[in-house]
Each structure stands twice: as C-alpha cells, then as structure tokens.
Scaffold this active site. Sequence first.
Site, mmCIF file in Angstrom:
data_model
loop_
_atom_site.group_PDB
_atom_site.id
_atom_site.type_symbol
_atom_site.label_atom_id
_atom_site.label_comp_id
_atom_site.label_asym_id
_atom_site.label_seq_id
_atom_site.Cartn_x
_atom_site.Cartn_y
_atom_site.Cartn_z
ATOM 1 N N ASP A 41 0.853 -1.196 0.000
ATOM 2 C CA ASP A 41 0.000 0.000 0.000
ATOM 3 C C ASP A 41 0.886 1.243 0.000
ATOM 4 O O ASP A 41 1.529 1.544 0.998
ATOM 5 C CB ASP A 41 -0.876 -0.061 1.269
ATOM 6 C CG ASP A 41 -1.743 1.176 1.432
ATOM 7 O OD1 ASP A 41 -1.958 1.886 0.438
ATOM 8 O OD2 ASP A 41 -2.205 1.406 2.562
ATOM 9 N N ASP A 45 -3.869 4.133 2.635
ATOM 10 C CA ASP A 45 -5.311 4.065 2.936
ATOM 11 C C ASP A 45 -5.731 2.671 3.430
ATOM 12 O O ASP A 45 -6.907 2.415 3.645
ATOM 13 C CB ASP A 45 -6.141 4.469 1.703
ATOM 14 C CG ASP A 45 -6.004 3.483 0.555
ATOM 15 O OD1 ASP A 45 -5.147 2.556 0.640
ATOM 16 O OD2 ASP A 45 -6.731 3.618 -0.447
ATOM 17 N N ASP A 49 -2.043 -1.010 -3.608
ATOM 18 C CA ASP A 49 -2.252 -0.272 -4.853
ATOM 19 C C ASP A 49 -1.103 -0.523 -5.827
ATOM 20 O O ASP A 49 -0.101 -1.160 -5.483
ATOM 21 C CB ASP A 49 -2.433 1.230 -4.568
ATOM 22 C CG ASP A 49 -1.394 1.754 -3.582
ATOM 23 O OD1 ASP A 49 -0.206 1.396 -3.737
ATOM 24 O OD2 ASP A 49 -1.769 2.494 -2.655
ATOM 25 N N ASP A 227 -11.482 -15.661 -15.484
ATOM 26 C CA ASP A 227 -12.306 -15.980 -14.325
ATOM 27 C C ASP A 227 -13.513 -16.818 -14.731
ATOM 28 O O ASP A 227 -14.184 -16.511 -15.724
ATOM 29 C CB ASP A 227 -12.773 -14.645 -13.722
ATOM 30 C CG ASP A 227 -13.401 -14.794 -12.360
ATOM 31 O OD1 ASP A 227 -12.697 -15.205 -11.433
ATOM 32 O OD2 ASP A 227 -14.603 -14.477 -12.222
ATOM 33 N N GLU A 291 -9.486 -20.430 -15.333
ATOM 34 C CA GLU A 291 -9.998 -20.870 -14.047
ATOM 35 C C GLU A 291 -11.273 -21.641 -14.380
ATOM 36 O O GLU A 291 -12.326 -21.044 -14.628
ATOM 37 C CB GLU A 291 -10.326 -19.693 -13.124
ATOM 38 C CG GLU A 291 -10.731 -20.180 -11.738
ATOM 39 C CD GLU A 291 -11.831 -19.390 -11.054
ATOM 40 O OE1 GLU A 291 -11.935 -19.465 -9.837
ATOM 41 O OE2 GLU A 291 -12.612 -18.703 -11.744
HETATM 42 C C1 GLC Z 1 -13.477 -16.673 -9.290
HETATM 43 C C2 GLC Z 1 -12.572 -15.835 -8.434
HETATM 44 C C3 GLC Z 1 -13.282 -15.519 -7.157
HETATM 45 C C4 GLC Z 1 -14.532 -14.743 -7.490
HETATM 46 C C5 GLC Z 1 -15.414 -15.522 -8.460
HETATM 47 C C6 GLC Z 1 -16.484 -14.648 -9.052
HETATM 48 O O1 GLC Z 1 -13.705 -17.903 -8.730
HETATM 49 O O2 GLC Z 1 -11.362 -16.493 -8.234
HETATM 50 O O3 GLC Z 1 -12.477 -14.811 -6.272
HETATM 51 O O4 GLC Z 1 -15.233 -14.498 -6.315
HETATM 52 O O5 GLC Z 1 -14.669 -16.008 -9.547
HETATM 53 O O6 GLC Z 1 -15.941 -13.735 -9.943
#
Ligand code: GLC
Length: 571
Positions: A41, A45, A49, A227, A291
């Site tokens: 950071d 704050d 960042d 994601d 993912e």
């Molecule tokens: C994926 C991310 C997770 C997020 C979810 C919804 O699993 O790793 O952190 O909450 O998608 O976007």
Amino acid sequence: MPDPTESGRPAADLIHAAGPADAAWWRHAVIYQIYPRSWADADGDGIGDLPGVTARLDYLKALGVDAVWFSPFYKSPQADAGYDVADYRDIDGLFGTLADADAMVARAHELGLKVIVDLVPNHTSDEHEWFQAALAAGPGSPERDRYIFRDGKGPDGDLPPNDWHSVFGGDGWTRVTEADGSPGQWYLHLFDTKQPDLNWDNPEIGDEFESILRFWLDRGIDGFRVDVAHGLIKEKGLPDYDVELHILDGELKPGAPMPPMWDQDAVHDVYRRWHSVLAGYGEPDRILVAEAWVRPQERAVRYVRPDEMHQAFNFDFLKAQWTAAELREVITSSLEAADSVGAPSTWVLSNHDVVRHASRLGLPVGERQPNGISATDPQPDRALGLRRARAATTLMLALPGGAYLYQGEELGLPDSTDMPGEFRQDPTFLRTKGKEIGRDGCRVPIPWQKDAPSLGFGPTEATWLPQPAVYGDYAVDQQDGVEGSTLELYRTLLRCRRERDLGTGGLRAAEGFGDDVVALVNTGQGVPTLVVANLGSEPVALPEGATVVVASGDLTDDGLVPTDTTVWASF
Ligand code: GLC
C-alpha cells in the site's frame, strides 16, 4: 548421450517426456499471484495499490519468478473484491490510474517479468453502464439481452425463473423493479446479486470482450487469467438444477449429469476466438489461463487444446489430501491428461479463494477442506502445517510445467483463523449469514517488516483486514537472508528449478521408496534430479551417492529424509 536415469539409478516408468529446452515461456513459467488489495500500500489508505506494487517488483525478481498475475484492479464497487467490474478499461481509484498500470507494466518488463491480468467475462458489476442501461430500457430491449433476464414464475411472476443457486449462497436470481415502480423481471447471477451474468449468446458480448482483450494487449500485457472460464454459456432453456454450488468444486462426479451452468461445449468457441486474437500479437506468446472447475480431467483439458487456452489451473492438485497415494495419482493423471492435448500441466497450492496451504495442511488429513476457518472452528496445527507446506511446495516446484504461487506463501504465511465476523468482507460470509466463513482469512495484507506500522504493508496502521499478531514473525525482514527461512527456501527452489531445467524436464517414477513416499526423477535437460517427498512416519534413506540439492527441512543426523520433508538430490 545415454539417459542417466536408465543407468541403474532409482528410476522406473516414464510419466511424462521432456519438452525442448527452448519451449515457450509459459510451458514452464512460475507465476506469482498478486492480490492487489493486500500486497503493498503506497498511499496509506489500508488497501494495496499499483504504485505499491511497482515499488516492490524487485522483490519478485529476486525471488526468481517469471511472471505476475494480478487479481482484478479495474473500476469496481468492490462487492466481490474487484471480481465485479464496472469498467474493464479503467483502474479503480483504490489502486491508482491507468498511468500507474502502465508504469507498473513497464517496470515489470524492465525486470524481465511478464504481466498477466485477470479478465472477468462471466459477469459484470451491476454498476456497469450496460447493466444500468438494461434496467432503464425494460423487458424485451436489446439492452436487457446483454444479460440473462427472464420473467418470474407463478401468477404474479414472483417466483424465480428456475431453481439455480448462487455460488456464494442463496438464490441465483434477483428481481428488479421496473422504471415505472412495478415488480419486474429477474436476472441471473451465479455469484453475488451485484454480479449479473452476461448473455454470451448475444454476439455483442463476444465483440466487446475481443475489444477489451485488445485494449490490454495494446498496453503490453502478456496474458489473461480467465475468471470462471467454464461458466460463460448456459444450457439452452436454463433447466432446473437444485444443487448447491461451491467455489473450486468440479461439480462433475463420475457419471453425474453436467450441471447446466458449467462447461457447456460452446464456451470453447469463445476461447478459440480469443486464441486467434492473442496469436495475432506474435511472439513471445501472450497467454490465456483458465480458471475452470471442471471434472474429470479429460474434460478440463479441453480448455487447453492447441487452439484454445494455454494453461488451466490444476485444482485437483490443490485439493489433493496429504497422502502419497493421492499426490502420486494426481501428478500422474494431470500430466497424462495435459499431454493428451499437448499442453503443459500446471500446479498450484494456494490462491485467494482457498485456505492457505500452510494452514490447510495443518488440519487433519482426509476431512473436507474448508473454504475458511473461524475462531470457533478446529484450529490448524501451525508448525505441522508449515512443515508440510514447505514439503508440498518443494514437491510442486520439482514438477514439469507451469506453477502458480500465491502472495505470502513464500513467507509460509498461515491464514488468519481468528478474524472476528465484523471485519469479514467476503460476500460468501454475508450471503450465508456466516454459515460459510469465506475467503477473507487468506486475503490479509502481507507483512513486510516486523516493527513497522501495518507490518510494513503501508506507511500507516491502516489495513483493510486485520493482520493477526503472529504475522510479524513471518515478515519479509525476519526471513530475508536467514538460513532455513521459508523465504530463502523458495528462493533456492526457484533458482535450482531454473538451473536444473525442471520446468521442461521429463518425469519418471522412482521405485523402492515405499508406499508413503512420492519419489520421482525429473530428467531436466539431461541432468536428472531425484525428488523424494516422505509422507510416511519413518525416515527414508536416499540412494548411495545421492547429494542433496535442497531440502524442505533438516535431514536426520544420519542423513535420512524425515517425515513431511521433501528433498531434491543429484545422483
Ligand atoms: C473466481 C474468483 C473468485 C470470485 C469468483 C467470481 O472464482 O477467483 O475470487 O469471487 O470467480 O468472480
């Protein structure tokens, strides 16, 4: 040159053949995940960042990783810590500006680190201008068709259109109020209410995401972590599916029907298109990493066929219990599955969605792994967890393919397991009223200096989640240059992994070590490394003449590998 592993040394079945020494970078890269809220950071704050990151990139260079993956830093109301994106082409003020992002990428590249950003295509924030326009435009409009709006069931439409659950708990649908104030349609959100799912059957969505990809590629980004890559397309007709959904759960049990919201064949068309967009940027390759919580592995590797993504996270490895049999099985089957499509396997033990492996492995073996630990839950054995975590990582970094590290694991950080509920921010905790503890425990700001405000995370005491008292002992300055520290172990592992070409090596099982030992030979590019992970209760001997390269813990006085210890040796 004869294969040295054939010369009477402890080597047997070939699990995976070596790749070429000059294989593309992503086939063997070690990628470090930065969770921007919690790494460094600069402005004090209490939330990390981009200027904070830029100032500390040297640390990652010295650690020895190849690339950095950033969890989302886009403009977002932060209902799911940035996985609810309001503008895909801008940085949230919490993290800085686009100029800060450019400066960070430039510094990373100067240091020879690649930069991977998170892309969230399954859903936007409800504060995204498209969703706001959809609310304003009303039923049947092209604006609504960018999302999954449906009329409710029942005479007054006051029942959800189907019975799908949200991954974060509760219903998967929320009813809107129409512009005239009347109760209106429902929209689907597989995650939080503030994360409406996009309608990928609408071609406008594909075009928009191609444009977003190009926006970041043009800024010099080296790849995207995608994601919920298995969720974009839903089965036609949205058939009922009354089963609870959980994060990282590959829903498919052997023989079970495919859940209608996951892993539909048409998602692959999306990734083929993206592959060709990235390929247009030439060499070195820009990459896509999925993912995708998909089982079995034969289906999961469809995401990394040659014209789709480059890598996918290996959640089976992350979820494996601490037994030699399970680890052997998952290592072998992962490599076989990835090899069947010509992709590298990947390995991961921790991320921002799971209990850190230093804590997870300190819980009894064989039980369901929680997605969070609270003060009233059975507490992990911290020393045992760290010992096993070091052994697990030493095993992982000996495996061919790509590997992912999650910030703080190089310090042996445990989860925060006693965080009071009032601090918790994960929507899972809030939506299940605390029944699911959620993921805040693994997201706590990193300790850099023991005797500094916020443990050196930033210039003030502020931290968006409280740091456990014990974190000071794990701070970077307590481990830097200290022989035997977890930080020095990671640095040594990463250096030796590179020197010994473990990322591109072949892999054989090594025999004669017993059932409780994972014993492998990574053939490297001709200089083999014997890897012995002892999960049994008795110490095991290395073969005569073997020389230890690195060990996750001390050997016994007579040079045996003790319980919960992994050794790399030359022989
Ligand atoms: C994926 C991310 C997770 C997020 C979810 C919804 O699993 O790793 O952190 O909450 O998608 O976007």
